[in-house]
Scaffold this motif. Sequence first.
Motif, PDB file in Angstrom:
ATOM      1  N   GLU A  46       0.815  -1.367   0.123  1.00  0.00           N
ATOM      2  CA  GLU A  46      -0.354  -0.148   0.264  1.00  0.00           C
ATOM      3  C   GLU A  46       1.042   1.645   0.507  1.00  0.00           C
ATOM      4  O   GLU A  46       0.639   2.392  -0.368  1.00  0.00           O
ATOM      5  CB  GLU A  46      -0.850   0.297   1.391  1.00  0.00           C
ATOM      6  N   ASN A  47       1.396   0.966   0.324  1.00  0.00           N
ATOM      7  CA  ASN A  47       2.522   2.293   0.684  1.00  0.00           C
ATOM      8  C   ASN A  47       4.356   1.836   1.083  1.00  0.00           C
ATOM      9  O   ASN A  47       4.899   1.220   1.122  1.00  0.00           O
ATOM     10  CB  ASN A  47       2.553   2.581   2.258  1.00  0.00           C
ATOM     11  N   ILE A  48       5.126   2.027  -0.317  1.00  0.00           N
ATOM     12  CA  ILE A  48       6.798   1.449  -0.365  1.00  0.00           C
ATOM     13  C   ILE A  48       7.542   1.997   0.117  1.00  0.00           C
ATOM     14  O   ILE A  48       8.317   1.869   0.064  1.00  0.00           O
ATOM     15  CB  ILE A  48       7.138   1.892  -2.218  1.00  0.00           C
ATOM     16  N   ALA A  49       6.574   3.566   1.037  1.00  0.00           N
ATOM     17  CA  ALA A  49       8.144   3.395   1.845  1.00  0.00           C
ATOM     18  C   ALA A  49       8.835   3.312   2.585  1.00  0.00           C
ATOM     19  O   ALA A  49      10.031   3.112   2.714  1.00  0.00           O
ATOM     20  CB  ALA A  49       7.242   4.650   2.994  1.00  0.00           C
ATOM     21  N   SER A  50       8.048   2.192   3.288  1.00  0.00           N
ATOM     22  CA  SER A  50       8.829   0.718   4.335  1.00  0.00           C
ATOM     23  C   SER A  50       9.855   0.433   3.571  1.00  0.00           C
ATOM     24  O   SER A  50      10.721  -0.170   3.869  1.00  0.00           O
ATOM     25  CB  SER A  50       7.959  -0.219   4.591  1.00  0.00           C
TER      26      SER A  50
ATOM     27  N   CYS B 154      14.342   4.177  -8.808  1.00  0.00           N
ATOM     28  CA  CYS B 154      15.258   4.840 -10.488  1.00  0.00           C
ATOM     29  C   CYS B 154      14.152   5.190 -11.050  1.00  0.00           C
ATOM     30  O   CYS B 154      13.308   3.801 -11.296  1.00  0.00           O
ATOM     31  CB  CYS B 154      16.509   3.813 -10.947  1.00  0.00           C
ATOM     32  N   ASP B 155      13.992   6.247 -12.852  1.00  0.00           N
ATOM     33  CA  ASP B 155      13.796   6.147 -12.928  1.00  0.00           C
ATOM     34  C   ASP B 155      13.571   4.997 -13.636  1.00  0.00           C
ATOM     35  O   ASP B 155      14.505   4.170 -14.582  1.00  0.00           O
ATOM     36  CB  ASP B 155      12.476   6.987 -13.326  1.00  0.00           C
TER      37      ASP B 155
ATOM     38  N   LEU C 226      16.068  -9.556  -6.812  1.00  0.00           N
ATOM     39  CA  LEU C 226      16.010  -9.641  -8.146  1.00  0.00           C
ATOM     40  C   LEU C 226      14.360  -9.591  -8.378  1.00  0.00           C
ATOM     41  O   LEU C 226      13.990 -10.388  -8.329  1.00  0.00           O
ATOM     42  CB  LEU C 226      16.266  -9.896  -9.641  1.00  0.00           C
ATOM     43  N   ARG C 227      13.990  -8.532  -9.298  1.00  0.00           N
ATOM     44  CA  ARG C 227      12.340  -8.174  -9.836  1.00  0.00           C
ATOM     45  C   ARG C 227      12.272  -9.650 -10.603  1.00  0.00           C
ATOM     46  O   ARG C 227      11.662 -10.204 -11.195  1.00  0.00           O
ATOM     47  CB  ARG C 227      11.907  -6.836 -10.156  1.00  0.00           C
TER      48      ARG C 227
ATOM     49  N   PRO D 168       9.508   0.857  -8.490  1.00  0.00           N
ATOM     50  CA  PRO D 168      10.485   0.558  -9.547  1.00  0.00           C
ATOM     51  C   PRO D 168      11.179   0.014  -9.348  1.00  0.00           C
ATOM     52  O   PRO D 168      12.064  -0.091 -10.358  1.00  0.00           O
ATOM     53  CB  PRO D 168      10.326   2.052 -10.761  1.00  0.00           C
ATOM     54  N   TYR D 169      11.087  -0.806  -7.970  1.00  0.00           N
ATOM     55  CA  TYR D 169      12.985  -1.433  -7.710  1.00  0.00           C
ATOM     56  C   TYR D 169      12.663  -2.858  -8.612  1.00  0.00           C
ATOM     57  O   TYR D 169      12.295  -3.818  -8.490  1.00  0.00           O
ATOM     58  CB  TYR D 169      12.601  -1.638  -6.415  1.00  0.00           C
ATOM     59  N   ARG D 170      14.488  -2.713  -8.882  1.00  0.00           N
ATOM     60  CA  ARG D 170      14.850  -4.461  -9.907  1.00  0.00           C
ATOM     61  C   ARG D 170      15.420  -4.898  -9.208  1.00  0.00           C
ATOM     62  O   ARG D 170      15.860  -5.883  -9.433  1.00  0.00           O
ATOM     63  CB  ARG D 170      15.037  -3.803 -11.498  1.00  0.00           C
ATOM     64  N   ILE D 171      16.115  -3.823  -7.859  1.00  0.00           N
ATOM     65  CA  ILE D 171      17.044  -4.698  -7.433  1.00  0.00           C
ATOM     66  C   ILE D 171      17.048  -4.677  -5.732  1.00  0.00           C
ATOM     67  O   ILE D 171      17.089  -3.251  -5.538  1.00  0.00           O
ATOM     68  CB  ILE D 171      18.317  -4.207  -7.206  1.00  0.00           C
TER      69      ILE D 171
END
Length: 455
Positions: free
Chosen positions: A109-113, A135-136, A173-174, A207-210
């Motif tokens: 719900e919130n990626i801040a964590s 990262c974008d 990894l995603r 958008p995290y991949r790692i």
Amino acid sequence: MQSTLRALNERFGSHICGEGGEYETLTLDCPAFKKRIVLKETELVVLDDKDFATVAYLRIKSAILEEKDSEYPESIVQSPSQLDSFGQSLYDTPSITPSSQNVQGANYENIASFNKSLLVRRGRWLAIGNVNSLCDASVSLTEEAQRCFQKIKDLLDAEHLDLTDIVHVTALLRTMDDFASFNQVYSTMFGTSPPARACVAVQLPTPYRISLECIVHETTDKQSRSALHVQGISYWAPANIGPYSQAILIDRTIFISGQIGLIPATMSLPTPSDFRKEIALSLQHAKRIADVLQYQNWEPQGFVVWLVDSRNVPSAIGIMMEVIRKESQTGIASPPVLFVVPEALPKGAMGEVQMLAHCKTEETLDQDELERPSPGMTLSILYFNNTEEISTEQSRDLRNALSLKIFHCTTLEREVQTFIDDLSAGVAITLIPVKAIYNGSFPFDPCRFAVVSTH
């Protein structure tokens, strides 16, 4: 030749097998060769003609391959069974079906964590959790990986440490499609003694991949760190398929890299696909690696079993319960086990096993001292479906941990995020979103959350 080498050993102390650089060897013939090598012309080249330790080498000017007679039949080379007695006993273990199976899938719900990196120190042990970079889409995976490692470098630099002090990395990894690109960056970060590693694909939030987690040990004596970094093909255990060590031993703690069920001699997975064989091989590899480091003088502290298909959970549970049964016969407490369903594993494997182990000290081997805890890092696993199930004692134990890996297969509701934020004030937390989680003890029910804590 053996008599000559033994005489040199007795006279000068040189190693009979040439360990230490006394000499190099070239095999001219053996049963595995279809033809023998025949040296036709050689030259002795002396580089340093000292009375005590002359340095020289043999220059081969001409050599040919020669057909061999029938004295070396092909049948003389016997390949060992892929599973030894330990592995076969696991493979033959019946399945145990959990009371229910429920694959949900994680989300935030919130990626801040998720975007909170923290370094925590407990004496000489340190942990860094949730290392990622927001990262974008224009940023390449290579650059994202570099940014993650720069974060780690900056945190370690503040503690007057560097990347060579890292003993274990959990790489999330995603998608496994990024495995090769990630490895290209990873391979530039460590020298001849890279840390042990586990690498899996999980449901990282966009958008995290790692995302990385690191365990670090500060030591003034680099010789106290032992690394097993075997890259040769053999029947023993798989060669490294990445820039990592099979295991790191430090402070009586053995960090073993995540093991998948590769057949060591071919570095391929079993054909046809066989989940039970893959897991049996993975555990066999982990045991052989620990045996090499500690001559069987070790005990497991805990396991994380990754399996990409929840339908294989019964087989995984049955096999791991056989491992626990074998350990219980040695008189030690049963190590905790966690079963997790990720997105994917390296090389398309169906299963991967992570194991943390302890070296037994002379005190723990003493029958009068069996109640004495082993030194080094310890591991525990807590399962829960909501925060109300966590007791005051368990909460206190989590707050005193060095690191927490929080596996979750459901939305992080507000109360869970509040609980995590409260813990993150003094513990290195890594969030790991997965498809499903199964309790490692009877009745092996699925659960929404599991916390693997290290102290």
